[in-house]
Write a protein that holds these residues in place. Structure first.
Motif, PDB file in Angstrom:
ATOM      1  N   GLU A  41       5.625  -6.707  12.989  1.00 34.37           N
ATOM      2  CA  GLU A  41       5.499  -5.479  12.201  1.00 34.37           C
ATOM      3  C   GLU A  41       4.028  -5.159  11.941  1.00 34.37           C
ATOM      4  O   GLU A  41       3.606  -4.002  12.046  1.00 34.37           O
ATOM      5  N   HIS A  48       0.657  -3.818   2.778  1.00 31.29           N
ATOM      6  CA  HIS A  48       1.908  -4.255   3.402  1.00 31.29           C
ATOM      7  C   HIS A  48       1.792  -5.733   3.820  1.00 31.29           C
ATOM      8  O   HIS A  48       2.696  -6.537   3.581  1.00 31.29           O
ATOM      9  N   HIS A  85      12.185  -4.215   0.257  1.00 31.14           N
ATOM     10  CA  HIS A  85      11.046  -4.118   1.175  1.00 31.14           C
ATOM     11  C   HIS A  85      11.370  -3.144   2.315  1.00 31.14           C
ATOM     12  O   HIS A  85      10.570  -2.277   2.647  1.00 31.14           O
TER      13      HIS A  85
HETATM   14 FE   LIG Z   1       7.578  -5.226   6.318  1.00 28.44          FE
END
Ligand SMILES: [Fe+2]
Length: 167
Positions: A66, A81, A121
């Motif tokens: 990610e 993040h 999340h």
């Molecule tokens: Fe994430």
């Protein structure tokens, strides 16, 4: 196992509209469900340790993928993040050590924490970056190739799927 008994049921609302990311999130949900079964049925130390190892490996790989995606897309909120990912890994590490070293049971509250964390999340910051990338018309092709290679490498090195798909 009937649907009502599933600890963490995947809902369409959890989709971030990036197929490969949804698939990875579903795999995390599957591993948490597997851990829930192991704890409920008191499957014992080696089974639970194996599932925790799978959970940690898969979570780390998913987070790295990610982050690589957001980096490739020059996503503006990458740093906060990454910080959320880092904090969850620290918490997961603490949970695993508590179980493995102190031989304390995995409490259902901890499973609930992981479930809530993942759901919030996904529906919070994950939804934000996916929305931004999709809106910008980012092409996922080269990242998807990287992701598939990385997931295959992890599967080969760990045989992790055998551990939790056995039940
Ligand atoms: Fe994430």
């Amino acid at each position: 196992m009937s649907n009502e008994e599933v600890f963490f049921k995947w809902l369409p609302d959890y989709s971030v509209n990036i197929q490969a990311i949804d698939a990875q999130h579903k795999e995390l949900v599957n591993i948490l469900n597997r851990l829930f079964i192991a704890v409920s049925k008191r499957e014992g130390d080696s089974a639970i340790a194996g599932i925790l190892d799978s959970l940690m490996s898969y979570t780390q790989t998913h987070f790295a993928l990610e982050e690589s995606l957001m980096r490739q897309a020059n996503y503006k909120d990458l740093e906060p993040h990454i910080e959320e990912h880092r904090m969850l890994i620290a918490k997961l590490d603490a949970l695993t050590k508590k179980y493995l070293l102190e031989e304390k049971p995995i409490y259902f509250e901890m499973l609930s924490f992981l479930k809530s964390w993942l759901r919030e999340h996904i529906q919070g910051v994950d939804m934000k970056y996916s929305g931004a990338l999709l809106q910008a018309g980012f092409s996922f092709d080269s990242w998807e190739h990287e992701a598939n290679t990385e997931l295959a490498r992890m599967s080969n090195s760990k045989n992790w799927w055998k551990v939790w798909k056995a039940a």
